[in-house]
Design a protein around this motif. Structure first.
Motif, PDB file in Angstrom:
ATOM      1  N   GLU B 228       0.855  -1.178   0.000  1.00  0.00           N
ATOM      2  CA  GLU B 228       0.000   0.000   0.000  1.00  0.00           C
ATOM      3  C   GLU B 228       0.892   1.229   0.000  1.00  0.00           C
ATOM      4  O   GLU B 228       1.786   1.344   0.835  1.00  0.00           O
ATOM      5  CB  GLU B 228      -0.846  -0.027   1.281  1.00  0.00           C
ATOM      6  N   ASN B 229       0.624   2.138  -0.895  1.00  0.00           N
ATOM      7  CA  ASN B 229       1.491   3.312  -1.020  1.00  0.00           C
ATOM      8  C   ASN B 229       1.108   4.375   0.007  1.00  0.00           C
ATOM      9  O   ASN B 229       0.758   5.491  -0.341  1.00  0.00           O
ATOM     10  CB  ASN B 229       1.411   3.856  -2.442  1.00  0.00           C
ATOM     11  N   SER B 230       1.205   4.016   1.289  1.00  0.00           N
ATOM     12  CA  SER B 230       0.805   4.938   2.357  1.00  0.00           C
ATOM     13  C   SER B 230       2.014   5.354   3.170  1.00  0.00           C
ATOM     14  O   SER B 230       2.658   4.513   3.789  1.00  0.00           O
ATOM     15  CB  SER B 230      -0.194   4.259   3.301  1.00  0.00           C
ATOM     16  N   ASN B 231       2.295   6.627   3.159  1.00  0.00           N
ATOM     17  CA  ASN B 231       3.379   7.146   3.983  1.00  0.00           C
ATOM     18  C   ASN B 231       2.809   7.808   5.213  1.00  0.00           C
ATOM     19  O   ASN B 231       2.792   9.021   5.324  1.00  0.00           O
ATOM     20  CB  ASN B 231       4.217   8.138   3.172  1.00  0.00           C
ATOM     21  N   THR B 232       2.288   7.005   6.125  1.00  0.00           N
ATOM     22  CA  THR B 232       1.700   7.562   7.339  1.00  0.00           C
ATOM     23  C   THR B 232       2.482   7.055   8.547  1.00  0.00           C
ATOM     24  O   THR B 232       3.414   6.273   8.409  1.00  0.00           O
ATOM     25  CB  THR B 232       0.230   7.120   7.507  1.00  0.00           C
ATOM     26  N   THR B 233       2.081   7.486   9.729  1.00  0.00           N
ATOM     27  CA  THR B 233       2.758   7.017  10.939  1.00  0.00           C
ATOM     28  C   THR B 233       2.206   5.669  11.400  1.00  0.00           C
ATOM     29  O   THR B 233       2.630   5.146  12.418  1.00  0.00           O
ATOM     30  CB  THR B 233       2.594   8.026  12.092  1.00  0.00           C
ATOM     31  N   SER B 234       1.238   5.127  10.664  1.00  0.00           N
ATOM     32  CA  SER B 234       0.637   3.869  11.111  1.00  0.00           C
ATOM     33  C   SER B 234       0.630   2.760  10.059  1.00  0.00           C
ATOM     34  O   SER B 234       0.014   1.725  10.268  1.00  0.00           O
ATOM     35  CB  SER B 234      -0.796   4.123  11.600  1.00  0.00           C
ATOM     36  N   HIS B 235       1.335   2.957   8.949  1.00  0.00           N
ATOM     37  CA  HIS B 235       1.374   1.921   7.912  1.00  0.00           C
ATOM     38  C   HIS B 235       2.798   1.430   7.662  1.00  0.00           C
ATOM     39  O   HIS B 235       3.721   2.215   7.577  1.00  0.00           O
ATOM     40  CB  HIS B 235       0.817   2.462   6.590  1.00  0.00           C
ATOM     41  N   LEU B 236       2.911   0.121   7.516  1.00  0.00           N
ATOM     42  CA  LEU B 236       4.170  -0.489   7.106  1.00  0.00           C
ATOM     43  C   LEU B 236       3.884  -1.455   5.957  1.00  0.00           C
ATOM     44  O   LEU B 236       2.805  -2.049   5.898  1.00  0.00           O
ATOM     45  CB  LEU B 236       4.794  -1.285   8.261  1.00  0.00           C
ATOM     46  N   ALA B 237       4.850  -1.625   5.088  1.00  0.00           N
ATOM     47  CA  ALA B 237       4.691  -2.605   4.017  1.00  0.00           C
ATOM     48  C   ALA B 237       4.940  -4.016   4.537  1.00  0.00           C
ATOM     49  O   ALA B 237       4.433  -4.996   3.997  1.00  0.00           O
ATOM     50  CB  ALA B 237       5.670  -2.291   2.880  1.00  0.00           C
ATOM     51  N   GLU B 238       5.727  -4.119   5.593  1.00  0.00           N
ATOM     52  CA  GLU B 238       5.998  -5.406   6.245  1.00  0.00           C
ATOM     53  C   GLU B 238       5.745  -5.239   7.734  1.00  0.00           C
ATOM     54  O   GLU B 238       6.338  -4.382   8.372  1.00  0.00           O
ATOM     55  CB  GLU B 238       7.462  -5.811   6.000  1.00  0.00           C
ATOM     56  N   PHE B 239       4.854  -6.043   8.266  1.00  0.00           N
ATOM     57  CA  PHE B 239       4.545  -5.936   9.692  1.00  0.00           C
ATOM     58  C   PHE B 239       4.199  -7.321  10.215  1.00  0.00           C
ATOM     59  O   PHE B 239       4.065  -8.271   9.448  1.00  0.00           O
ATOM     60  CB  PHE B 239       3.366  -4.970   9.912  1.00  0.00           C
ATOM     61  N   TRP B 240       4.095  -7.454  11.533  1.00  0.00           N
ATOM     62  CA  TRP B 240       3.784  -8.762  12.119  1.00  0.00           C
ATOM     63  C   TRP B 240       2.334  -8.790  12.567  1.00  0.00           C
ATOM     64  O   TRP B 240       1.805  -7.793  13.066  1.00  0.00           O
ATOM     65  CB  TRP B 240       4.743  -9.074  13.278  1.00  0.00           C
ATOM     66  N   MET B 241       1.721  -9.926  12.353  1.00  0.00           N
ATOM     67  CA  MET B 241       0.319 -10.038  12.706  1.00  0.00           C
ATOM     68  C   MET B 241       0.081 -11.355  13.443  1.00  0.00           C
ATOM     69  O   MET B 241       0.715 -12.363  13.180  1.00  0.00           O
ATOM     70  CB  MET B 241      -0.554  -9.993  11.465  1.00  0.00           C
ATOM     71  N   MET B 242      -0.856 -11.282  14.380  1.00  0.00           N
ATOM     72  CA  MET B 242      -1.197 -12.432  15.189  1.00  0.00           C
ATOM     73  C   MET B 242      -2.660 -12.738  14.909  1.00  0.00           C
ATOM     74  O   MET B 242      -3.506 -11.830  14.978  1.00  0.00           O
ATOM     75  CB  MET B 242      -0.979 -11.997  16.632  1.00  0.00           C
ATOM     76  N   GLU B 243      -2.960 -13.968  14.531  1.00  0.00           N
ATOM     77  CA  GLU B 243      -4.326 -14.318  14.148  1.00  0.00           C
ATOM     78  C   GLU B 243      -4.741 -15.666  14.750  1.00  0.00           C
ATOM     79  O   GLU B 243      -4.365 -16.699  14.222  1.00  0.00           O
ATOM     80  CB  GLU B 243      -4.448 -14.382  12.624  1.00  0.00           C
ATOM     81  N   PRO B 244      -5.500 -15.663  15.823  1.00  0.00           N
ATOM     82  CA  PRO B 244      -6.045 -16.920  16.337  1.00  0.00           C
ATOM     83  C   PRO B 244      -7.330 -17.293  15.593  1.00  0.00           C
ATOM     84  O   PRO B 244      -8.022 -16.419  15.057  1.00  0.00           O
ATOM     85  CB  PRO B 244      -6.368 -16.619  17.800  1.00  0.00           C
ATOM     86  N   GLU B 245      -7.626 -18.566  15.580  1.00  0.00           N
ATOM     87  CA  GLU B 245      -8.858 -19.059  14.952  1.00  0.00           C
ATOM     88  C   GLU B 245      -9.372 -20.195  15.825  1.00  0.00           C
ATOM     89  O   GLU B 245      -8.598 -21.091  16.192  1.00  0.00           O
ATOM     90  CB  GLU B 245      -8.553 -19.543  13.538  1.00  0.00           C
ATOM     91  N   ILE B 246     -10.667 -20.135  16.184  1.00  0.00           N
ATOM     92  CA  ILE B 246     -11.179 -21.067  17.181  1.00  0.00           C
ATOM     93  C   ILE B 246     -12.476 -21.724  16.694  1.00  0.00           C
ATOM     94  O   ILE B 246     -13.446 -21.031  16.392  1.00  0.00           O
ATOM     95  CB  ILE B 246     -11.464 -20.336  18.524  1.00  0.00           C
ATOM     96  N   ALA B 247     -12.465 -23.039  16.637  1.00  0.00           N
ATOM     97  CA  ALA B 247     -13.662 -23.780  16.248  1.00  0.00           C
ATOM     98  C   ALA B 247     -14.625 -23.855  17.427  1.00  0.00           C
ATOM     99  O   ALA B 247     -14.200 -23.806  18.588  1.00  0.00           O
ATOM    100  CB  ALA B 247     -13.288 -25.180  15.785  1.00  0.00           C
ATOM    101  N   PHE B 248     -15.897 -24.004  17.121  1.00  0.00           N
ATOM    102  CA  PHE B 248     -16.959 -24.125  18.134  1.00  0.00           C
ATOM    103  C   PHE B 248     -16.985 -22.901  19.056  1.00  0.00           C
ATOM    104  O   PHE B 248     -17.238 -23.000  20.244  1.00  0.00           O
ATOM    105  CB  PHE B 248     -16.790 -25.415  18.945  1.00  0.00           C
ATOM    106  N   CYS B 249     -16.663 -21.755  18.473  1.00  0.00           N
ATOM    107  CA  CYS B 249     -16.609 -20.505  19.235  1.00  0.00           C
ATOM    108  C   CYS B 249     -17.406 -19.457  18.477  1.00  0.00           C
ATOM    109  O   CYS B 249     -17.197 -19.272  17.276  1.00  0.00           O
ATOM    110  CB  CYS B 249     -15.147 -20.074  19.379  1.00  0.00           C
ATOM    111  N   ASP B 250     -18.334 -18.801  19.153  1.00  0.00           N
ATOM    112  CA  ASP B 250     -19.115 -17.754  18.494  1.00  0.00           C
ATOM    113  C   ASP B 250     -18.552 -16.381  18.844  1.00  0.00           C
ATOM    114  O   ASP B 250     -17.493 -16.270  19.477  1.00  0.00           O
ATOM    115  CB  ASP B 250     -20.602 -17.879  18.863  1.00  0.00           C
ATOM    116  N   LEU B 251     -19.260 -15.347  18.425  1.00  0.00           N
ATOM    117  CA  LEU B 251     -18.725 -13.994  18.573  1.00  0.00           C
ATOM    118  C   LEU B 251     -18.530 -13.609  20.038  1.00  0.00           C
ATOM    119  O   LEU B 251     -17.550 -12.950  20.388  1.00  0.00           O
ATOM    120  CB  LEU B 251     -19.653 -12.985  17.879  1.00  0.00           C
ATOM    121  N   GLU B 252     -19.453 -14.027  20.892  1.00  0.00           N
ATOM    122  CA  GLU B 252     -19.321 -13.713  22.320  1.00  0.00           C
ATOM    123  C   GLU B 252     -18.063 -14.378  22.891  1.00  0.00           C
ATOM    124  O   GLU B 252     -17.282 -13.757  23.626  1.00  0.00           O
ATOM    125  CB  GLU B 252     -20.558 -14.187  23.098  1.00  0.00           C
ATOM    126  N   GLY B 253     -17.880 -15.646  22.541  1.00  0.00           N
ATOM    127  CA  GLY B 253     -16.691 -16.362  23.002  1.00  0.00           C
ATOM    128  C   GLY B 253     -15.417 -15.717  22.488  1.00  0.00           C
ATOM    129  O   GLY B 253     -14.405 -15.645  23.194  1.00  0.00           O
TER     130      GLY B 253
END
Lengths: 457, 457
Positions: B228-253
């Motif tokens: 993304e061609n964004s030169n802001t204080t909150s954008h990076l072209a390379e960053f780290w992300m954490m993504e959990p995924e849970i079966a048998f879990c709804d939005l409240e959980g």
């Protein structure tokens, strides 16, 4: 409740009602009773669900297919079966998701080749359940070892403009419209995203060194890339690598760390992955647990490359590749030397011409303070070195190798600004997981493998 | 010995000789006595070395420059100074590496812009020492939280042929010789490394879902890319992300997990990074520790997007962007709503047209079971959803959006083979580190930042 917890604490629930979710792994009926092997994957071991003709849903239950997802409420009963101490007698259930008839993962033996084509479903098999859990445990053990011992985790960059080690093996990264390149006279990389030619890292070591000069003890652990056109059982285009770097540490100190870390990680997996290890020992590599336990108890041998060559030359073996002082050793040599010492062997002080430019030069002018760890059954598992901390020697070596030191000014500047004795090593993480699990093809120890012509899922 | 350990246990060493290694952070002499601020970076706090005219090396010692690396042996003495309880009286030393006169990191205040240009040296400053150690602690806390709670760490692939979410924002990866493309009529991607067009992942979620269908609870944590061609204080072209995924879990959980995890990570950093946090509180964001402590003690509010819009519409504020049902909210709205509830707010059930195709559709036909976590002072910190588990609804939504379901057959097949209620979220790791440290520019919380026209080191 999670099935892992139910397995651990079933005694507290005998006679009580529980609700469990999961998938049907196997399903058989015999004379008015149905048995379902059921697991949610929170642990390796599942549970048995039972139902009988007395259940008002007997008919619909008996038609449930392997692979279907259920939410089941039932009573925990002690079991007479040989295979399980308890079972859950179904009272009611919700079919969260049916598995259609063509569901590929049936309760039979599938070839690993077939499962590679179904890589998005293979974690549902016992084999891959075990392998990927060991992978997860080993990852965490690495983090825990380093954090407990005061190391800083540094996320070295994936995108890089420098290609010091991986000449010709680097993936190029671009946002240029390749279609539009067809008419141009010369490619203008100043118009590319980063304004210059960039690629995917082949190692985080050099950046890790910059952090070791601030924190003394650091490690990286992340994905690494090689665009090597190798279709073997031990090469991937994308793999994970772990690279610690330690200031004020020489080659002897480095070997201490390598040995301690490896033992820590193996112990962690043996203790926290007991069921997975037992399965792998039974079905993948007989004697796996003994092999790992033996390694943990052994003292790793330390020997120079020169001494190794002498042993190889004196061996009563007809080599395919003749061992030579000043040259690399072959797979057959690695195998012989680990068998000779009946355990892991650190081979030190390698000929400088077969090692990287940044390794510390010995006074003999011929060797560098490199160390490879050779492990029985797998060969080279770690490669490291004391780094050349002398500015002039480093630059001279780069010139000898035809490298342009200006492209890596920041790296060699470390030798101008408070340089010190420092050392580090790298370990290909998939190689470790292969060793830990007994799996022989590297494609089967990473969730989604990337090899020439394979980038699926 | 490590300086962190000496600081912890100096009382055991009073009057005894110790050897420490590290770098000179500051050096001053006054009337026949020299004082050196010295640290090896194993902890935030350094020690003081002292020497006097009585030392036979007084002359050479007094000329040592800031940034130089030393190996020092000396006696631990109680100190009269206000700033330290003890000091080390130098007996002998080895200069491991001098810092040349042009060493850029002098003991004075440097601008962050200057330090970005010297990114390979900036971890040697107190500020970046603190920031990067908190980054390391937060990384480990994430791993520890998930592992303790039975999640499997899955390394989702970086190289991918599918670009479902990041249309137009994906870096392309190739081994084709771009120079040779200039003459061709059509680019033949079958000759590229993977035999097809490939790029760098924008999210590991879809692959994580495949593993959640086997292990129930999984998480990814790795580098992610946006061209993304964004030169802001909150954008990076390379960053780290954490993504959990849970079966048998709804939005409240899911919200329960998000809240628990965030509190765990913050607590871990407060407890294990006390000195770093105190420094950041004093010099970067006044009140930082209070802010974090307050968040840990708060109950996160849960409210629907519709209710949020109503609150915004009723607010006595002249908005730059008028809040509307069915539309996204702006930064000013995020800020207002977290101040309104004086704490973190989960906003649920967003208009489907501004959210991703895989989110579970509500019965109203207008909204999806998405949730964003808004945090005071930083805005959106996490984004997640319950996933659409219904095959037909998922495919219909893809068609509405003009997507080709055949390219993602494996993903939608999850809904054919034992689909179930499942949910997950993503958290940009740098965003978290900014919140934890008070640092306002994302370039200053990652070791080597990649932004348009910046790919140095």
């Amino acid at each position: 409740m999670e099935i892992k917890k139910l397995n651990e604490k079933y005694k507290d629930f005998i006679g009580k009602s529980v609700t469990v979710c999961g998938w049907i792994k196997n399903h058989r009926t015999s004379s008015n009773v149905g048995f379902i092997d059921f697991n949610d994957g929170t642990g390796f071991k599942g549970i048995q669900l039972v139902y009988s003709k007395d259940n008002e849903n007997y008919e619909s239950l008996s038609h449930l297919r392997v692979g279907s997802a259920l939410r089941v409420t039932g009573i925990v009963r002690e079991s007479d079966g040989e295979k399980q101490a308890f079972e859950v007698e179904i009272e009611s259930y919700i079919l969260e998701g049916d598995a259609q008839e063509d569901y590929p993962i049936q309760p039979k033996r599938h070839s690993r080749e077939f499962l590679r084509e179904q890589a998005y479903l293979r974690p549902r098999t016992n084999l891959f359940n075990a392998v990927f859990r060991i992978r997860s445990l080993a990852s965490f053990a690495i983090h825990e070892y380093f954090q407990k011992n005061g190391y800083m985790y540094v996320h070295t960059p994936i995108l890089t403009a420098s290609d010091c080690e991986g000449a010709g093996e680097m993936f190029q990264v671009t946002t240029l419209d390749l279609d539009k390149l067809r008419g141009v006279d010369e490619i203008d990389f100043s118009k590319d995203f980063f304004g210059k030619k960039t690629g995917l890292t082949v190692s985080g070591q050099l950046e890790a060194e910059t952090f070791a000069m601030a924190f003394s003890k650091v490690y990286t652990f992340g994905p690494t890339f090689r665009a090597e056109n190798s279709n073997t059982t031990s090469h991937l285009a994308e793999f994970w690598m772990m690279e610690p770097e330690i200031a004020f540490c020489d080659l002897e100190g480095l070997m201490d760390i390598e040995e301690e870390m490896l033992k820590y990680v193996i112990n962690y997996c043996l203790e926290n992955g007991k069921e997975e290890m037992a399965f792998l020992d039974e079905f993948v590599e007989k004697g796996l647990i003994n092999k790992l336990t033996k390694l943990v108890k052994s003292d790793f041998k330390r020997i120079s490359h020169e001494e190794v060559i002498t042993i190889l030359k004196n061996a009563d073996v007809k080599w395919q590749f003749a061992p030579e002082y000043g040259e690399d050793i072959a797979k057959e040599h690695e195998k012989y030397i680990t068998e000779y010492f009946d355990g892991p062997v650190f081979i030190t002080n390698w000929p400088k011409d077969i090692k990287a430019f940044y390794m510390k030069q010995n006074d003999d002018g011929k060797t560098v303070r490199a160390v490879d760890l050779e492990v029985p059954g797998i060969g080279e598992l770690m490669g490291g070195s004391q780094r050349e901390e002398d500015y002039d020697k480093l630059v001279a070596r780069m010139h000898e190798l035809g490298m342009d030191e200006h492209e890596m000014e920041w790296y060699i500047n470390l030798r101008k600004y408070g340089t010190c004795t420092h050392s580090g090593f790298g370990m290909g993480f998939e190689r470790l997981v292969m060793y830990l699990t007994g799996i022989e093809n590297i494609r089967d120890v990473i969730p989604y493998f990337r090899t020439p012509n394979n980038c699926d899922f």
